[in-house]
Design a protein around this motif. Sequence first.
Motif, mmCIF file in Angstrom:
data_model
loop_
_atom_site.group_PDB
_atom_site.id
_atom_site.type_symbol
_atom_site.label_atom_id
_atom_site.label_comp_id
_atom_site.label_asym_id
_atom_site.label_seq_id
_atom_site.Cartn_x
_atom_site.Cartn_y
_atom_site.Cartn_z
ATOM 1 N N ASP A 39 0.806 -1.209 0.000
ATOM 2 C CA ASP A 39 0.000 0.000 0.000
ATOM 3 C C ASP A 39 0.849 1.274 0.000
ATOM 4 O O ASP A 39 0.314 2.363 0.044
ATOM 5 N N ASN A 40 2.152 1.142 -0.068
ATOM 6 C CA ASN A 40 3.022 2.308 -0.099
ATOM 7 C C ASN A 40 3.487 2.526 -1.539
ATOM 8 O O ASN A 40 4.444 1.907 -2.010
ATOM 9 N N LEU A 41 2.793 3.416 -2.223
ATOM 10 C CA LEU A 41 3.045 3.651 -3.643
ATOM 11 C C LEU A 41 4.476 4.124 -3.907
ATOM 12 O O LEU A 41 5.093 3.732 -4.893
ATOM 13 N N ILE A 42 5.014 4.959 -3.026
ATOM 14 C CA ILE A 42 6.380 5.457 -3.224
ATOM 15 C C ILE A 42 7.385 4.318 -3.160
ATOM 16 O O ILE A 42 8.294 4.233 -3.988
ATOM 17 N N LEU A 43 7.212 3.404 -2.193
ATOM 18 C CA LEU A 43 8.114 2.249 -2.112
ATOM 19 C C LEU A 43 7.997 1.382 -3.359
ATOM 20 O O LEU A 43 9.007 0.933 -3.899
ATOM 21 N N GLU A 44 6.773 1.165 -3.809
ATOM 22 C CA GLU A 44 6.568 0.345 -5.012
ATOM 23 C C GLU A 44 7.220 0.978 -6.238
ATOM 24 O O GLU A 44 7.929 0.307 -6.988
ATOM 25 N N LYS A 45 6.989 2.270 -6.426
ATOM 26 C CA LYS A 45 7.519 2.949 -7.610
ATOM 27 C C LYS A 45 9.048 3.043 -7.584
ATOM 28 O O LYS A 45 9.693 2.883 -8.617
ATOM 29 N N THR A 46 9.622 3.302 -6.413
ATOM 30 C CA THR A 46 11.086 3.390 -6.366
ATOM 31 C C THR A 46 11.729 2.018 -6.525
ATOM 32 O O THR A 46 12.831 1.912 -7.056
ATOM 33 N N CYS A 47 11.028 0.973 -6.102
ATOM 34 C CA CYS A 47 11.539 -0.383 -6.339
ATOM 35 C C CYS A 47 11.512 -0.695 -7.836
ATOM 36 O O CYS A 47 12.488 -1.205 -8.386
ATOM 37 N N GLU A 48 10.417 -0.356 -8.502
ATOM 38 C CA GLU A 48 10.330 -0.540 -9.955
ATOM 39 C C GLU A 48 11.404 0.278 -10.662
ATOM 40 O O GLU A 48 12.016 -0.188 -11.629
ATOM 41 N N PHE A 49 11.621 1.489 -10.174
ATOM 42 C CA PHE A 49 12.649 2.373 -10.726
ATOM 43 C C PHE A 49 14.020 1.700 -10.622
ATOM 44 O O PHE A 49 14.779 1.651 -11.595
ATOM 45 N N SER A 50 14.322 1.152 -9.451
ATOM 46 C CA SER A 50 15.599 0.459 -9.244
ATOM 47 C C SER A 50 15.744 -0.741 -10.166
ATOM 48 O O SER A 50 16.796 -0.953 -10.769
ATOM 49 N N LEU A 51 14.688 -1.516 -10.283
ATOM 50 C CA LEU A 51 14.732 -2.695 -11.153
ATOM 51 C C LEU A 51 14.968 -2.306 -12.607
ATOM 52 O O LEU A 51 15.690 -3.007 -13.328
ATOM 53 N N SER A 52 14.408 -1.178 -13.022
ATOM 54 C CA SER A 52 14.624 -0.740 -14.407
ATOM 55 C C SER A 52 16.095 -0.372 -14.633
ATOM 56 O O SER A 52 16.636 -0.599 -15.716
ATOM 57 N N PHE A 53 16.745 0.150 -13.604
ATOM 58 C CA PHE A 53 18.160 0.493 -13.749
ATOM 59 C C PHE A 53 19.053 -0.741 -13.706
ATOM 60 O O PHE A 53 20.131 -0.734 -14.296
ATOM 61 N N ILE A 54 18.608 -1.765 -13.061
ATOM 62 C CA ILE A 54 19.358 -3.031 -13.106
ATOM 63 C C ILE A 54 19.320 -3.585 -14.525
ATOM 64 O O ILE A 54 20.336 -4.033 -15.063
ATOM 65 N N GLU A 55 18.152 -3.518 -15.158
ATOM 66 C CA GLU A 55 18.032 -3.983 -16.544
ATOM 67 C C GLU A 55 18.847 -3.103 -17.491
ATOM 68 O O GLU A 55 19.509 -3.603 -18.392
ATOM 69 N N LEU A 56 18.805 -1.791 -17.276
ATOM 70 C CA LEU A 56 19.596 -0.880 -18.102
ATOM 71 C C LEU A 56 21.085 -1.156 -17.931
ATOM 72 O O LEU A 56 21.845 -1.146 -18.901
#
Length: 80
Positions: free
Chosen positions: A4-21
């Motif tokens: 339920d913490n949107l900021i935690l979810e979005k920053t985790c997705e953000f981090s995962l995208s940088f791992i792929e990059l």
Amino acid sequence: MKKDNLILEKTCEFSLSFIELYKELNFKKEYILSKQLLSSGTSVGANVHEATAAQSKKDFTHKMSIASKEARETKYWLKL
């Protein structure tokens, strides 16, 4: 991680995208940029996550401020 913490979810997705990059840039032998982007890009989420365990409002603000600075650094590396 709380769902339920949107900021935690979005920053985790953000981090995962940088791992792929990072993987993609490493494959293209862009080692310096890939390491910088991995470091600053994943640091945003790490600092936000750390802020959830802050000991005070001041501590929370400080950790979120660091996350903001890391986001600006990431933006710089993306421009390059």
